[in-house]
Design a protein around this motif. Structure first.
Motif, PDB file in Angstrom:
ATOM      1  N   LEU A 130       0.820  -1.197   0.000  1.00 25.96           N
ATOM      2  CA  LEU A 130       0.000   0.000   0.000  1.00 25.96           C
ATOM      3  C   LEU A 130       0.861   1.258   0.000  1.00 25.96           C
ATOM      4  O   LEU A 130       2.020   1.237   0.407  1.00 25.96           O
ATOM      5  N   MET A 131       0.277   2.350  -0.469  1.00 29.91           N
ATOM      6  CA  MET A 131       0.947   3.639  -0.481  1.00 29.91           C
ATOM      7  C   MET A 131       1.019   4.181   0.947  1.00 29.91           C
ATOM      8  O   MET A 131       0.035   4.144   1.686  1.00 29.91           O
ATOM      9  N   SER A 132       2.170   4.674   1.340  1.00 32.02           N
ATOM     10  CA  SER A 132       2.329   5.225   2.676  1.00 32.02           C
ATOM     11  C   SER A 132       1.593   6.560   2.788  1.00 32.02           C
ATOM     12  O   SER A 132       1.264   7.199   1.785  1.00 32.02           O
ATOM     13  N   ARG A 133       1.338   7.001   4.017  1.00 32.80           N
ATOM     14  CA  ARG A 133       0.665   8.277   4.220  1.00 32.80           C
ATOM     15  C   ARG A 133       1.499   9.424   3.643  1.00 32.80           C
ATOM     16  O   ARG A 133       0.949  10.373   3.059  1.00 32.80           O
ATOM     17  N   ALA A 134       2.811   9.332   3.783  1.00 33.08           N
ATOM     18  CA  ALA A 134       3.676  10.384   3.247  1.00 33.08           C
ATOM     19  C   ALA A 134       3.539  10.479   1.733  1.00 33.08           C
ATOM     20  O   ALA A 134       3.481  11.579   1.171  1.00 33.08           O
ATOM     21  N   ASP A 135       3.475   9.322   1.055  1.00 27.71           N
ATOM     22  CA  ASP A 135       3.330   9.330  -0.398  1.00 27.71           C
ATOM     23  C   ASP A 135       1.937   9.788  -0.810  1.00 27.71           C
ATOM     24  O   ASP A 135       1.766  10.436  -1.848  1.00 27.71           O
ATOM     25  N   ARG A 136       0.924   9.460   0.000  1.00 20.93           N
ATOM     26  CA  ARG A 136      -0.428   9.923  -0.317  1.00 20.93           C
ATOM     27  C   ARG A 136      -0.522  11.445  -0.197  1.00 20.93           C
ATOM     28  O   ARG A 136      -1.183  12.098  -0.995  1.00 20.93           O
ATOM     29  N   GLU A 137       0.134  11.992   0.800  1.00 20.06           N
ATOM     30  CA  GLU A 137       0.134  13.441   0.940  1.00 20.06           C
ATOM     31  C   GLU A 137       0.878  14.101  -0.225  1.00 20.06           C
ATOM     32  O   GLU A 137       0.508  15.181  -0.668  1.00 20.06           O
ATOM     33  N   LYS A 138       1.895  13.400  -0.722  1.00 24.64           N
ATOM     34  CA  LYS A 138       2.646  13.951  -1.848  1.00 24.64           C
ATOM     35  C   LYS A 138       1.785  14.007  -3.113  1.00 24.64           C
ATOM     36  O   LYS A 138       1.947  14.909  -3.948  1.00 24.64           O
ATOM     37  N   THR A 139       0.846  13.060  -3.255  1.00 29.80           N
ATOM     38  CA  THR A 139      -0.031  13.100  -4.430  1.00 29.80           C
ATOM     39  C   THR A 139      -0.931  14.335  -4.400  1.00 29.80           C
ATOM     40  O   THR A 139      -1.363  14.824  -5.445  1.00 29.80           O
ATOM     41  N   LEU A 140      -1.215  14.832  -3.191  1.00 31.96           N
ATOM     42  CA  LEU A 140      -2.033  16.047  -3.079  1.00 31.96           C
ATOM     43  C   LEU A 140      -1.280  17.261  -3.597  1.00 31.96           C
ATOM     44  O   LEU A 140      -1.873  18.246  -4.030  1.00 31.96           O
ATOM     45  N   LEU A 141       0.049  17.172  -3.552  1.00 33.51           N
ATOM     46  CA  LEU A 141       0.872  18.312  -3.933  1.00 33.51           C
ATOM     47  C   LEU A 141       1.378  18.203  -5.361  1.00 33.51           C
ATOM     48  O   LEU A 141       2.117  19.070  -5.821  1.00 33.51           O
ATOM     49  N   GLY A 142       1.009  17.138  -6.054  1.00 33.58           N
ATOM     50  CA  GLY A 142       1.448  16.979  -7.438  1.00 33.58           C
ATOM     51  C   GLY A 142       2.865  16.492  -7.568  1.00 33.58           C
ATOM     52  O   GLY A 142       3.553  16.766  -8.548  1.00 33.58           O
ATOM     53  N   GLY A 143       3.368  15.752  -6.567  1.00 39.97           N
ATOM     54  CA  GLY A 143       4.731  15.241  -6.628  1.00 39.97           C
ATOM     55  C   GLY A 143       5.721  16.228  -6.045  1.00 39.97           C
ATOM     56  O   GLY A 143       5.379  17.148  -5.322  1.00 39.97           O
ATOM     57  N   MET A 144       6.991  16.072  -6.401  1.00 33.10           N
ATOM     58  CA  MET A 144       8.031  16.927  -5.848  1.00 33.10           C
ATOM     59  C   MET A 144       8.076  18.275  -6.557  1.00 33.10           C
ATOM     60  O   MET A 144       7.777  18.386  -7.739  1.00 33.10           O
ATOM     61  N   GLU A 145       8.457  19.279  -5.816  1.00 33.72           N
ATOM     62  CA  GLU A 145       8.688  20.585  -6.409  1.00 33.72           C
ATOM     63  C   GLU A 145      10.005  20.552  -7.187  1.00 33.72           C
ATOM     64  O   GLU A 145      10.853  19.682  -6.996  1.00 33.72           O
ATOM     65  N   GLU A 146      10.198  21.514  -8.074  1.00 33.16           N
ATOM     66  CA  GLU A 146      11.386  21.523  -8.922  1.00 33.16           C
ATOM     67  C   GLU A 146      12.667  21.630  -8.104  1.00 33.16           C
ATOM     68  O   GLU A 146      13.695  21.066  -8.457  1.00 33.16           O
ATOM     69  N   ASP A 147      12.622  22.377  -7.002  1.00 32.62           N
ATOM     70  CA  ASP A 147      13.819  22.581  -6.206  1.00 32.62           C
ATOM     71  C   ASP A 147      13.938  21.575  -5.064  1.00 32.62           C
ATOM     72  O   ASP A 147      14.807  21.690  -4.205  1.00 32.62           O
ATOM     73  N   GLU A 148      13.079  20.565  -5.042  1.00 35.00           N
ATOM     74  CA  GLU A 148      13.085  19.592  -3.966  1.00 35.00           C
ATOM     75  C   GLU A 148      13.985  18.421  -4.325  1.00 35.00           C
ATOM     76  O   GLU A 148      13.968  17.911  -5.444  1.00 35.00           O
ATOM     77  N   GLU A 149      14.795  17.986  -3.357  1.00 30.93           N
ATOM     78  CA  GLU A 149      15.698  16.872  -3.570  1.00 30.93           C
ATOM     79  C   GLU A 149      14.919  15.562  -3.589  1.00 30.93           C
ATOM     80  O   GLU A 149      13.991  15.381  -2.787  1.00 30.93           O
ATOM     81  N   PRO A 150      15.288  14.629  -4.489  1.00 34.35           N
ATOM     82  CA  PRO A 150      14.607  13.331  -4.513  1.00 34.35           C
ATOM     83  C   PRO A 150      14.800  12.603  -3.186  1.00 34.35           C
ATOM     84  O   PRO A 150      15.888  12.597  -2.628  1.00 34.35           O
ATOM     85  N   LYS A 151      13.730  12.016  -2.681  1.00 33.97           N
ATOM     86  CA  LYS A 151      13.795  11.305  -1.420  1.00 33.97           C
ATOM     87  C   LYS A 151      13.466   9.835  -1.642  1.00 33.97           C
ATOM     88  O   LYS A 151      12.736   9.474  -2.559  1.00 33.97           O
ATOM     89  N   LYS A 152      14.017   9.013  -0.772  1.00 29.48           N
ATOM     90  CA  LYS A 152      13.757   7.584  -0.855  1.00 29.48           C
ATOM     91  C   LYS A 152      12.295   7.320  -0.546  1.00 29.48           C
ATOM     92  O   LYS A 152      11.720   7.907   0.367  1.00 29.48           O
ATOM     93  N   LYS A 153      11.668   6.446  -1.307  1.00 29.85           N
ATOM     94  CA  LYS A 153      10.257   6.134  -1.115  1.00 29.85           C
ATOM     95  C   LYS A 153      10.036   5.530   0.264  1.00 29.85           C
ATOM     96  O   LYS A 153      10.766   4.641   0.698  1.00 29.85           O
ATOM     97  N   VAL A 154       9.021   6.032   0.947  1.00 31.83           N
ATOM     98  CA  VAL A 154       8.700   5.553   2.281  1.00 31.83           C
ATOM     99  C   VAL A 154       7.875   4.277   2.165  1.00 31.83           C
ATOM    100  O   VAL A 154       6.854   4.249   1.479  1.00 31.83           O
ATOM    101  N   SER A 155       8.327   3.208   2.828  1.00 34.15           N
ATOM    102  CA  SER A 155       7.614   1.935   2.764  1.00 34.15           C
ATOM    103  C   SER A 155       6.520   1.904   3.814  1.00 34.15           C
ATOM    104  O   SER A 155       6.743   2.210   4.987  1.00 34.15           O
ATOM    105  N   ALA A 156       5.303   1.534   3.395  1.00 36.82           N
ATOM    106  CA  ALA A 156       4.192   1.424   4.331  1.00 36.82           C
ATOM    107  C   ALA A 156       4.253   0.116   5.110  1.00 36.82           C
ATOM    108  O   ALA A 156       3.691   0.004   6.195  1.00 36.82           O
ATOM    109  N   LYS A 157       4.923  -0.890   4.534  1.00 30.78           N
ATOM    110  CA  LYS A 157       5.030  -2.217   5.140  1.00 30.78           C
ATOM    111  C   LYS A 157       3.648  -2.804   5.442  1.00 30.78           C
ATOM    112  O   LYS A 157       3.442  -3.492   6.432  1.00 30.78           O
ATOM    113  N   GLN A 158       2.716  -2.500   4.551  1.00 33.33           N
ATOM    114  CA  GLN A 158       1.369  -3.040   4.632  1.00 33.33           C
ATOM    115  C   GLN A 158       0.957  -3.490   3.228  1.00 33.33           C
ATOM    116  O   GLN A 158       1.259  -2.816   2.243  1.00 33.33           O
ATOM    117  N   TYR A 159       0.229  -4.612   3.151  1.00 34.61           N
ATOM    118  CA  TYR A 159      -0.077  -5.213   1.864  1.00 34.61           C
ATOM    119  C   TYR A 159      -1.551  -5.622   1.795  1.00 34.61           C
ATOM    120  O   TYR A 159      -2.190  -5.871   2.812  1.00 34.61           O
TER     121      TYR A 159
END
Length: 377
Positions: A122-151
């Motif tokens: 499943l998508m983690s809460r952090a990644d779900r919140e990121k979908t609200l923002l349209g992904g990363m901003e242009e000046d934002e550093e790429p971050k490692k995907k947060v694992s929800a550890k739920q299936y």
């Protein structure tokens, strides 16, 4: 409606049917042992000698753990609860957690072949919140995907296959009428008998709610959602059928919303907390203007509704968008209701479809998520 787990709903009409189907599934998942015990016994020594240094497990060990994971995942999904990684480690992996990726791949291979299912994270809460923002901003550093550890377990059936299986066939309908014990029984005339599946009315309401959230910028204040539902004659006390035909159950809309939250289809957020304020105020300005106060039984609180993790995994924002476009296109009519040729009708609907896709994307205020699959990688 958008694709859901057609295979899952088809196999869970009631508890007795589920146990019977699952018993058959176990036989399919264990076919290697039943069909060729001699071959497996003969190859045991060579397989054990092929133990990998990374995991310390033989091929036989991987196969056994894969079957155990299949059973655990299916039983967990029947209750519509998430399968946690810690439970997998405890009940399947033992102390060898490094072998999990290999075991998961083997389990998915078995599930897809036997039942048309797959286990997905499943998508983690952090990644779900990121979908609200349209992904990363242009000046934002790429971050490692947060694992929800739920299936969860979901269907891998192709939407076109589901559509064909849901199409009425004259021969199937005739055969069903001849086989029906009750002359007044309703027959579907198609391979997938949707009218006997579980929670169809409730699922239709869920799709409407997810649609309203999506076209409201992927979040919707509680009063706004209830106002929109009221226009559809759905109030907190409206009765909804949430069971199957064989085991009907009724609940109020309020109870169903609570159930949808528990199952992970919806997320009810108090935007007065730190996470909600950060999501709204700093990026998209949802904090002040859209935070409508809802005076309910719990008192005056700032609440908004969002998609839950299961909705992203099973349905996807693109799936709901396609649902809205298909429904609105079918409802469209030519100006003045004038007669039109089939070619003109096709061209008009295509034009409407393109405009609706554009409008939905604009209303969502961010790119739409899609269902990703291992085969697509």
């Amino acid at each position: 409606m958008p694709r859901r787990k057609a295979g899952a709903t088809q196999a869970t009409q009631n508890a007795d049917d589920e146990e019977e189907n699952f018993g058959a599934a176990e036989m399919d998942l264990d076919d290697d042992e039943e069909e060729a015990p001699a071959r497996r016994k003969k190859g045991t020594a060579s397989r054990k000698s092929g133990t990998t240094a990374a995991t310390g497990l033989s091929s036989d060990d991987i196969d056994k753990k894969a079957r155990d994971l299949c059973r655990l995942a299916l039983f967990t999904e029947y209750r519509r609860t998430v399968l946690k990684r810690e439970d997998i480690n405890k009940k399947v992996m033992g102390g060898n957690t490094k072998a999990f990726p290999e075991v998961l791949a083997k389990a998915n291979k078995r599930l897809k072949a036997a039942l048309g299912y797959e286990i997905v994270e499943l998508m983690s809460r952090a990644d779900r919140e990121k979908t609200l923002l349209g992904g990363m901003e242009e000046d934002e550093e790429p971050k490692k995907k947060v694992s929800a550890k739920q299936y969860i377990v979901r269907s891998t059936l192709d939407p076109e296959l589901i559509l064909l299986a849901s199409t009425v066939d004259e021969h199937i309908q005739t055969q069903e009428e001849e086989d029906a014990a009750d002359p007044e029984a309703t027959v579907s005339g198609c391979i997938l008998a949707w009218q006997t599946h579980d929670q169809i009315p409730a699922y239709g309401i869920l799709c409407v709610i997810l649609s309203l959230i999506l076209v409201n910028g992927k979040t919707i204040p509680d009063p706004s959602l209830r106002s929109q539902l009221k226009k559809l004659r759905l109030t907190s006390t409206s009765i909804i059928e949430v069971g199957s035909v064989n085991a009907p159950k009724r609940s109020t809309l309020e109870q169903y919303l609570t159930l949808a939250i528990k199952q992970g289809y919806l997320d009810r957020v108090n935007i007065g907390n730190a996470a909600g304020a950060r999501t709204g105020a700093t990026k998209r300005g949802r904090g002040g203007n859209n935070a409508v106060r809802a005076d309910g039984e719990e008192g005056a609180v700032d609440i908004e509704w969002r998609w839950g993790e299961r909705a992203h995994a099973e349905i996807s924002e693109q799936g709901i968008s396609d649902f809205v476009v298909a429904f609105m296109t079918d409802q469209s009519r030519p100006a003045g209701n004038v007669a039109e040729s089939e070619r003109a009708k096709k061209e008009r609907r295509e034009k409407v479809r393109k405009q609706l896709n554009t409008d939905i994307l604009k209303a969502a205020q961010a790119p739409l998520t899609k269902i990703g699959r291992e085969d697509d990688a």
